[in-house]
Write an enzyme that holds these catalytic residues in place. Structure first.
Site, PDB file in Angstrom:
ATOM      1  N   GLU A 188     -10.037 -10.381  -0.902  1.00 13.76           N
ATOM      2  CA  GLU A 188     -11.321 -11.060  -1.012  1.00 13.76           C
ATOM      3  C   GLU A 188     -12.308 -10.730   0.105  1.00 13.76           C
ATOM      4  OE1 GLU A 188      -8.669 -13.902   1.351  1.00 13.76           O
ATOM      5  OE2 GLU A 188      -8.419 -12.368  -0.184  1.00 13.76           O
ATOM      6  N   CYS A 232      -1.377 -13.417   1.039  1.00 11.64           N
ATOM      7  CA  CYS A 232      -0.901 -13.650   2.396  1.00 11.64           C
ATOM      8  C   CYS A 232       0.104 -14.808   2.411  1.00 11.64           C
ATOM      9  CB  CYS A 232      -2.071 -13.834   3.359  1.00 11.64           C
ATOM     10  SG  CYS A 232      -1.614 -13.636   5.102  1.00 11.64           S
ATOM     11  N   HIS A 281      -5.657  -9.324   2.242  1.00 10.05           N
ATOM     12  CA  HIS A 281      -6.723 -10.171   1.712  1.00 10.05           C
ATOM     13  C   HIS A 281      -7.695  -9.339   0.877  1.00 10.05           C
ATOM     14  CE1 HIS A 281      -5.811 -13.967   3.750  1.00 10.05           C
ATOM     15  NE2 HIS A 281      -5.272 -13.187   4.661  1.00 10.05           N
TER      16      HIS A 281
END
Length: 182
Positions: free
Chosen positions: A163, A73, A161
Site C-alpha cells: 500500500e 506484515c 507493504h
C-alpha cells in the site's frame, strides 16, 4: 460490487490499504479487529500490519470465515502463527527497500510480479516456517518467506507493504487480491 474489509491491527499504514482498494473502485471499510466474526460481511479481508501480535483482536477467528484473506506484515504473521507456521525475530528491524524474488510465478497473488520486485518492508519479525498447506511464494536475501499462499483456502500473506508508494507494483498485489475475491 465486491466488498473487502480492512481489519485494523493498529498499523500506521492501515488507511493506505483502504485507500488503495477504494481507488480501485472497491467497496471497502476499515473494521476494528475486536469486531465479532459474525459482524463481518465481506467478500474478502485484508489483515493490516500493526505493532504487536498481542493486539490482533479477533483476527484468528476471521481465518474461519470462508472468504479470501490477505495478511500484510503483521497480518501475514498472524496467518502463519495461527495455522501452525512459525514467526521469529528478523535480522533487520527497520523499514527498508528490499528486492523480492518471486519463486512461484503461477501464484494468483504475487506470481504476476515475477521474476522480482522492489518493496518496502520491515523485518523486525517475520515468518520463518509456513503452515502446512501453504507454499512459499517469494523470498529475499533478508527473509526466506516474503510471501506465502494457500490457494485451496484462499489465504495469502506478504511481509511487505503493497500500500505504500515505496513499493513498486503494490497496486498490482491489490488488483490480484480483488480478482481472487470476485
Amino acid at each position: 460490487m465486491t466488498r473487502i474489509d480492512v481489519i485494523d491491527n493498529h498499523g500506521q499504514f492501515t488507511h493506505l490499504e483502504q485507500r488503495a482498494l477504494r481507488d480501485m473502485g472497491v467497496d471497502v471499510e476499515i473494521v476494528d479487529n475486536e469486531t465479532p466474526p459474525e459482524g463481518i460481511d465481506a467478500d474478502g479481508l485484508v489483515l493490516s500490519g500493526g505493532p504487536s501480535i498481542d493486539r490482533i483482536g479477533n483476527c484468528p477467528d476471521y481465518l474461519d470465515l470462508d472468504v479470501p484473506v490477505l495478511g500484510i506484515c503483521l497480518g501475514h504473521q498472524v496467518i502463519a502463527t495461527e495455522l501452525g507456521g512459525e514467526v521469529g525475530e528478523g535480522d533487520y528491524g527497520g523499514y527498508a527497500d528490499v528486492t523480492v524474488d518471486i519463486v512461484e510465478d503461477a501464484d494468483p497473488l504475487v506470481g504476476s510480479l515475477a521474476p522480482s520486485t522492489r518493496v518496502w518492508a520491515s523485518h523486525a519479525d517475520e515468518v520463518v516456517r509456513v503452515p502446512d498447506g501453504f507454499a512459499r511464494t517469494a523470498e529475499s536475501d533478508v527473509c526466506g518467506v516474503e510471501a506465502m499462499s494457500d490457494t485451496d483456502r484462499d489465504l495469502y500473506g506478504v511481509q511487505w507493504h503493497p500500500e505504500v508508494a515505496h513499493t513498486e507494483r503494490g497496486e498490482e498485489v491489490f488488483e490480484n487480491f480483488l480478482a481472487i475475491c470476485e
